[in-house]
Design a protein around this motif. Structure first.
Motif, PDB file in Angstrom:
ATOM      1  N   TYR A 370     -18.711  15.672  13.046  1.00 40.03           N
ATOM      2  CA  TYR A 370     -18.151  14.808  14.088  1.00 40.03           C
ATOM      3  C   TYR A 370     -18.218  13.342  13.678  1.00 40.03           C
ATOM      4  N   ALA A 371     -19.340  12.937  13.057  1.00 40.17           N
ATOM      5  CA  ALA A 371     -19.452  11.544  12.596  1.00 40.17           C
ATOM      6  C   ALA A 371     -18.404  11.238  11.538  1.00 40.17           C
ATOM      7  N   ALA A 372     -18.146  12.184  10.637  1.00 44.37           N
ATOM      8  CA  ALA A 372     -17.126  11.981   9.601  1.00 44.37           C
ATOM      9  C   ALA A 372     -15.746  11.819  10.247  1.00 44.37           C
ATOM     10  N   TRP A 373     -15.462  12.643  11.259  1.00 46.99           N
ATOM     11  CA  TRP A 373     -14.164  12.546  11.941  1.00 46.99           C
ATOM     12  C   TRP A 373     -14.018  11.222  12.674  1.00 46.99           C
ATOM     13  N   ARG A 374     -15.105  10.751  13.328  1.00 50.37           N
ATOM     14  CA  ARG A 374     -15.026   9.515  14.093  1.00 50.37           C
ATOM     15  C   ARG A 374     -14.805   8.292  13.204  1.00 50.37           C
ATOM     16  N   THR A 375     -15.237   8.366  11.954  1.00 49.84           N
ATOM     17  CA  THR A 375     -15.013   7.219  11.052  1.00 49.84           C
ATOM     18  C   THR A 375     -13.530   6.999  10.791  1.00 49.84           C
ATOM     19  N   THR A 376     -12.703   8.005  11.063  1.00 47.10           N
ATOM     20  CA  THR A 376     -11.267   7.885  10.818  1.00 47.10           C
ATOM     21  C   THR A 376     -10.491   7.468  12.066  1.00 47.10           C
ATOM     22  N   ARG A 377     -11.174   7.346  13.203  1.00 47.59           N
ATOM     23  CA  ARG A 377     -10.460   7.153  14.465  1.00 47.59           C
ATOM     24  C   ARG A 377     -10.266   5.685  14.846  1.00 47.59           C
ATOM     25  N   ARG A 378     -11.153   4.813  14.435  1.00 44.75           N
ATOM     26  CA  ARG A 378     -10.987   3.393  14.724  1.00 44.75           C
ATOM     27  C   ARG A 378     -11.779   2.587  13.712  1.00 44.75           C
ATOM     28  N   PRO A 379     -11.395   1.338  13.472  1.00 42.85           N
ATOM     29  CA  PRO A 379     -12.106   0.537  12.475  1.00 42.85           C
ATOM     30  C   PRO A 379     -13.518   0.197  12.953  1.00 42.85           C
ATOM     31  N   ALA A 380     -14.387   0.022  11.992  1.00 44.46           N
ATOM     32  CA  ALA A 380     -15.767  -0.333  12.317  1.00 44.46           C
ATOM     33  C   ALA A 380     -15.861  -1.809  12.679  1.00 44.46           C
ATOM     34  N   PRO A 381     -16.726  -2.167  13.625  1.00 43.13           N
ATOM     35  CA  PRO A 381     -16.935  -3.586  13.883  1.00 43.13           C
ATOM     36  C   PRO A 381     -17.606  -4.239  12.678  1.00 43.13           C
ATOM     37  N   THR A 382     -17.381  -5.520  12.520  1.00 45.54           N
ATOM     38  CA  THR A 382     -18.025  -6.230  11.420  1.00 45.54           C
ATOM     39  C   THR A 382     -19.509  -6.381  11.709  1.00 45.54           C
ATOM     40  N   ALA A 383     -20.272  -6.732  10.672  1.00 46.17           N
ATOM     41  CA  ALA A 383     -21.723  -6.913  10.838  1.00 46.17           C
ATOM     42  C   ALA A 383     -22.023  -7.987  11.877  1.00 46.17           C
ATOM     43  N   GLU A 384     -21.131  -9.006  11.956  1.00 47.29           N
ATOM     44  CA  GLU A 384     -21.353 -10.080  12.928  1.00 47.29           C
ATOM     45  C   GLU A 384     -21.112  -9.616  14.359  1.00 47.29           C
ATOM     46  N   GLU A 385     -20.291  -8.563  14.507  1.00 49.78           N
ATOM     47  CA  GLU A 385     -19.948  -8.082  15.846  1.00 49.78           C
ATOM     48  C   GLU A 385     -20.909  -7.023  16.359  1.00 49.78           C
ATOM     49  N   THR A 386     -21.759  -6.508  15.514  1.00 49.21           N
ATOM     50  CA  THR A 386     -22.674  -5.444  15.944  1.00 49.21           C
ATOM     51  C   THR A 386     -23.916  -6.026  16.582  1.00 49.21           C
ATOM     52  N   GLY A 387     -24.524  -5.224  17.467  1.00 42.48           N
ATOM     53  CA  GLY A 387     -25.768  -5.641  18.097  1.00 42.48           C
ATOM     54  C   GLY A 387     -26.970  -5.314  17.236  1.00 42.48           C
ATOM     55  N   SER A 388     -28.143  -5.684  17.735  1.00 40.92           N
ATOM     56  CA  SER A 388     -29.369  -5.467  16.987  1.00 40.92           C
ATOM     57  C   SER A 388     -29.885  -4.047  17.179  1.00 40.92           C
ATOM     58  N   TYR A 389     -30.516  -3.542  16.142  1.00 43.56           N
ATOM     59  CA  TYR A 389     -31.150  -2.219  16.172  1.00 43.56           C
ATOM     60  C   TYR A 389     -32.538  -2.366  16.774  1.00 43.56           C
TER      61      TYR A 389
END
Length: 423
Positions: A370-389
Motif C-alpha cells: 500500500y505504501a508503494a502504491w501511495r507513492t505514485t498517487r501524489r507528489p511528496a511535500p518538500t522537507a520544508e513543508e513537512t512537520g516535525s517527527y
C-alpha cells in the motif's frame, strides 16, 4: 532534559513502575497459559481482550476524569489492575483470564490517559519534544525491565503475579504524593474517520495494519516462545529483543523522517519488518540468535512506524486540524490491535508456532504494497513543508498523541513565523 526531569520525575517514576508491571504480566500470562494447557487460540482471545479494553478505556477515561477528577480515576483504576493481576493464578480458566485482561486493558488505558495529561501539564512549548522523548524512553525501558523479572521465580507459581500487582500498587504513590497539581482536562473534538482517510489514506490504512502487527507482537510473542519450546529465560530475552529494537531504531528513523519522503521511509521500514518476519518464519526456534535478530528488526520498525504514520498524516493537515486527528488515528490503530492476536492465534492453532511470524509477515506485506502504491498517487511535500517527527509508541493513548500534535503545531507555527531561509 534536566528541566523536564526536575518537573516530572515523580510522574516518570510512576509510569516506569506501571510499564514494568504491564510488561511482566503480559509475558507471564503467555508462559503460564502454556503451562496450564491453554491452546494458542484461547491465549489469542485472552491477549486480544486487553486491546479491546484498552480501546474502550481510551474513549471513556476522559469522561470519567471530567466527572470525578484525575486523582480518583487514577487511584481507582490502578487499584483494580493490582487486584485483577493477583487473581490470575487463582482462576486458571482462559475465559476468566480474557475477562481479567479486558478489565486490565480498560484500566491501564485510563491510567495512561490520566498520567499523560499530568505529564502534558508539566511541559512547556520549549520542553514538549524532550518530554515526549523521555516518556517513550521510560515506556520502552519499563517493558524491557518487566521481561527481566520473568526469570526471578517459577512462572507456574504465585510469586510472579504478586510482583506486578505490587509494582502497580506503588506506582501511583510518587504521582499522587508529588507537588504537581492535577491539570484541567480537555480533548479536541475528533475528526471523522472519513475526513481522516481523505486527508491521509496511507496514515489511516497504515495505522490499521500496524495495529494488527504490534498487537500480534506484543500479545503473542510469549505465547509463540512457549509453543516453540523456548525456556523461560529464552522467552524473556526474545520478548525483550522487540523492545530493544524499538529503543535503538526509533531515533535514527526519526532523524531520517525529517530529511526524506516519509512514504518511502514507511515503505522501507515496513520492508525491514517483513524481512525480520521472514527470517523468523524461515528459521523458527532452531537458531535462537536469528530468532533474536528477527524480533529486533520487527520491534525496531513497528514502534517508529507509529510515529512516522502520525507525522506523515500531519504533513497533509493544517495545524488547526492536527489535534482533532489524534483520536481518529488512535482509534484506527486500536481496531487493528484487537484483531492481531486473534489472527495470529488462529493461524498458530492451524500451522503451529510459525503462524506467529506468518501473521506479522502478511500484514507487513500489505503495508509495503500500500505504501508503494501511495507513492505514485501524489507528489511528496518538500522537507520544508513537512512537520516535525515526535517519538511515540503504539502503547500510548490519544492524550499522548495530542501532546505530539501540539508539538507539531508549535513547530509548524514557529517555522511559519521564522522560515529557515529568513535572514
Amino acid at each position: 532534559m534536566l528541566t523536564v526531569l526536575n518537573s516530572a520525575w515523580a510522574l516518570l517514576l510512576g509510569l516506569l513502575l506501571l510499564m514494568i508491571g504491564n510488561g511482566l504480566q503480559s509475558t507471564l500470562l503467555g508462559v503460564r497459559g502454556q503451562i496450564e494447557g491453554f491452546s494458542a487460540f484461547e491465549m489469542s482471545v485472552v491477549m486480544a481482550a486487553y486491546f479491546m479494553g484498552f480501546l474502550g478505556g481510551s474513549r471513556m477515561a476522559p469522561r470519567m476524569i471530567a466527572r470525578v477528577g484525575h486523582v480518583r480515576v487514577f487511584s481507582a483504576l490502578a487499584s483494580m489492575v493490582s487486584a485483577v493481576v493477583i487473581l490470575f493464578p487463582v482462576f486458571t480458566d482462559p475465559w476468566l483470564w480474557a475477562i481479567g485482561r479486558l478489565i486490565i486493558g480498560f484500566c491501564f488505558s485510563g491510567v495512561y490517559v490520566t498520567a499523560e495529561s499530568w505529564l502534558n501539564n508539566t511541559a512547556t512549548n520549549e520542553t514538549r519534544g524532550q518530554t515526549l522523548s523521555l516518556y517513550v524512553l521510560v515506556q520502552v525501558v519499563g517493558l524491557i525491565a518487566g521481561q527481566a523479572l520473568l526469570v526471578v521465580a517459577d512462572p507456574s507459581g504465585f510469586v510472579l503475579f504478586v510482583i506486578p500487582s505490587v509494582l502497580v500498587s506503588i506506582s501511583f504513590a510518587p504521582i499522587l504524593l508529588s507537588v504537581t497539581p492535577a491539570p484541567s482536562f480537555g480533548t479536541a473534538k475528533p475528526m471523522t474517520l472519513l475526513e481522516l482517510y481523505r486527508a491521509s489514506p496511507l496514515g489511516s490504512v497504515g495505522m490499521l495494519l500496524l495495529g494488527t502487527v504490534f498487537s500480534a507482537q506484543f500479545g503473542m510473542s510469549a505465547v509463540y516462545g512457549a509453543e516453540a519450546g523456548l525456556s523461560v529465560q529464552q522467552i524473556s530475552i526474545f520478548v525483550s529483543a522487540f523492545f530493544v529494537g524499538a529503543l535503538v531504531i526509533q531515533y535514527p528513523l526519526g532523524w531520517l523522517s525529517d530529511r526524506m519522503d516519509r512514504r518511502v521511509l514507511i515503505l522501507g521500514a515496513s520492508a525491514v519488518g517483513l524481512g525480520g518476519a521472514a527470517l523468523g518464519l524461515a528459521l523458527g526456534a532452531g537458531q535462537p540468535e536469528m530468532l533474536l535478530a528477527a524480533a529486533f528488526l520487527i520491534g525496531g520498525v513497528s514502534n517508529p512506524l507509529y510515529s512516522l504514520l502520525i507525522a506523515h498524516t500531519n504533513d497533509f493537515l493544517q495545524p488547526e486540524d492536527m489535534a482533532a486527528a489524534s483520536g481518529g488515528l488512535v482509534f484506527i490503530n486500536g481496531l487493528g490491535a484487537i484483531g492481531g492476536p486473534i489472527i495470529a492465534g488462529g493461524l498458530m492453532q492451524i500451522v503451529g508456532p510459525a503462524g506467529f511470524f506468518a501473521t506479522i509477515a502478511f500484514f507487513f506485506t500489505l503495508l509495503v504494497a500500500y505504501a508503494a502504491w501511495r507513492t505514485t498517487r501524489r507528489p511528496a511535500p518538500t522537507a520544508e513543508e513537512t512537520g516535525s517527527y515526535a517519538p511515540l509508541g503504539p502503547t500510548v493513548t490519544p492524550v499522548a498523541v495530542e501532546i505530539a500534535q501540539e508539538y507539531a503545531i508549535d513547530t509548524a507555527l514557529e517555522e511559519q513565523e521564522n522560515p529557515p531561509d529568513a535572514p
